[in-house]
Design a protein around this motif. Structure first.
Motif, PDB file in Angstrom:
ATOM      1  N   ASN A  34       0.208  -1.676   0.253  1.00 41.24           N
ATOM      2  CA  ASN A  34       0.138  -0.032  -0.145  1.00 41.24           C
ATOM      3  C   ASN A  34       0.726   1.456  -0.434  1.00 41.24           C
ATOM      4  N   THR A  35       1.987   1.043   0.624  1.00 40.65           N
ATOM      5  CA  THR A  35       2.756   2.159   0.877  1.00 40.65           C
ATOM      6  C   THR A  35       3.435   3.155  -0.502  1.00 40.65           C
ATOM      7  N   ILE A  36       3.625   1.660  -1.368  1.00 41.99           N
ATOM      8  CA  ILE A  36       5.165   1.642  -2.580  1.00 41.99           C
ATOM      9  C   ILE A  36       3.697   1.312  -3.251  1.00 41.99           C
ATOM     10  N   LYS A  37       2.171   1.861  -3.607  1.00 46.04           N
ATOM     11  CA  LYS A  37       1.268   1.721  -4.878  1.00 46.04           C
ATOM     12  C   LYS A  37       1.176   3.239  -4.421  1.00 46.04           C
ATOM     13  N   THR A  87       2.010   8.983  -7.082  1.00 45.21           N
ATOM     14  CA  THR A  87       1.735  10.204  -7.140  1.00 45.21           C
ATOM     15  C   THR A  87       3.037  10.548  -7.492  1.00 45.21           C
ATOM     16  N   ILE A  88       4.249  10.189  -7.812  1.00 39.69           N
ATOM     17  CA  ILE A  88       5.448  10.523  -7.537  1.00 39.69           C
ATOM     18  C   ILE A  88       5.884  11.254  -9.473  1.00 39.69           C
ATOM     19  N   LEU A  94      15.660  11.742  -9.278  1.00 40.18           N
ATOM     20  CA  LEU A  94      16.642  11.751  -8.658  1.00 40.18           C
ATOM     21  C   LEU A  94      15.886  12.256  -7.686  1.00 40.18           C
ATOM     22  N   LEU A  95      14.978  12.569  -7.344  1.00 44.89           N
ATOM     23  CA  LEU A  95      13.486  13.397  -6.121  1.00 44.89           C
ATOM     24  C   LEU A  95      13.409  11.903  -5.854  1.00 44.89           C
ATOM     25  N   THR A  96      12.652  10.689  -6.882  1.00 44.54           N
ATOM     26  CA  THR A  96      12.160   9.892  -6.286  1.00 44.54           C
ATOM     27  C   THR A  96      13.177   8.930  -5.687  1.00 44.54           C
ATOM     28  N   LYS A  97      14.208   8.845  -5.779  1.00 44.67           N
ATOM     29  CA  LYS A  97      14.690   7.849  -5.726  1.00 44.67           C
ATOM     30  C   LYS A  97      14.771   8.436  -3.923  1.00 44.67           C
ATOM     31  N   ARG A  98      15.591   9.915  -3.842  1.00 39.63           N
ATOM     32  CA  ARG A  98      15.423  10.294  -3.155  1.00 39.63           C
ATOM     33  C   ARG A  98      14.625   9.945  -1.691  1.00 39.63           C
TER      34      ARG A  98
END
Length: 268
Positions: A62-65, A70-71, A77-81
């Motif tokens: 659920n968290t990863i979904k 929303t990313i 770079l932001l996604t990885k961080r």
């Protein structure tokens, strides 16, 4: 890129003999492609760890979904961080909330409190966590505790995408119930530049422990990919549970959970 997911979780041979439950859990979403496996500790003090494992995979998915939905896919770079620095903390806190809710519904007995001996209540639910999300642009891996993630490439090369954690030896493992749980996650962001791996294999530690050595275990990744390509995915799905039961019987005796993500246009 075509993505297929299959998996199975079997009660260990020793657990069947001792009439103890399967303390692993596995769950996945097909879209977005997310897979999670958790292994409850099963020790005397982790007497509710099968529930802890179930909460772990539910919370992780659920968290990863929510994160994937929303990313900004244009900002790697932001996604990885965020995936590295924030998601482990969110997962741990959500797991702790699920544990507390379960305790509120079914408080510990006097005997159970004596077993805990003043330790944090989450110890009763202690569990590990493996999780991965696959998109057309990247793969993200998270791991807390023991178990294995393998990537199998078209040329047959089998790799472990995450660094080894030297703290994991004998029966010692990092855990969701640990004081520094979110700092203990291992993480990798893998940008897919050209060709992705053909197979991702996630497994609880009962699987690797059923082989005589690590090289024999790594070989199973290539063997499964070859079976998928020659016999078809349906064949592997039909036989996977029996193979895991046989591995447990001949090897570790532990519960075994295996999840497979196939990135293969030819999968049937």
């Amino acid at each position: 890129m075509v993505k297929y997911l299959i998996g199975a979780s079997v009660r260990g041979a020793a657990h069947r003999r001792h009439l103890t439950p399967n303390q692993d859990a596995i769950k996945w979403f097909s879209e977005p492609t997310i897979l999670a496996i958790s292994d409850g500790h099963g020790s005397q003090k982790s007497f509710r760890s099968e529930r802890g494992a179930r909460f772990a995979v539910e919370v992780a998915l659920n968290t990863i979904k929510g994160f994937i939905e929303t990313i900004n896919f244009n900002n790697f770079l932001l996604t990885k961080r965020v995936a590295d620095e924030q998601l482990p903390q969110i997962i741990v806190r959500a797991w702790q909330a699920a544990v507390q809710s379960d305790i509120d519904k079914q408080p510990f007995s006097k005997t159970e409190l004596e077993i805990l001996k003043g330790n944090n209540n989450t110890l009763a639910y202690g569990a590990t966590l493996l999780s991965v999300v696959v998109t057309s642009d990247f793969i993200i891996y998270w791991q807390l505790g023991d178990g294995d993630i393998l990537t199998v490439w078209e040329n047959g090369t089998v790799e472990k995408p995450l660094p080894k954690d030297e703290r994991l030896f004998a029966n010692e493992t990092t855990s969701l119930c640990g004081k520094t749980a979110w700092y203990d996650f291992r993480f990798r962001f893998q940008h897919i530049l050209k060709v992705p791996p053909k197979l991702l294999l996630l497994s609880s530690d009962g699987y690797a422990n059923s082989f005589c050595d690590e090289s024999s275990f790594l070989q199973v990744g290539g063997d499964i990919l070859q079976l998928i390509e020659t016999e078809g995915l349906y064949y592997v799905r039909q036989h996977l549970e029996n193979w895991l039961c046989e591995s447990s019987e001949r090897g570790s005796g532990d519960d075994i959970s295996v999840g497979l993500i196939v990135l293969n246009e030819e999968a049937k």
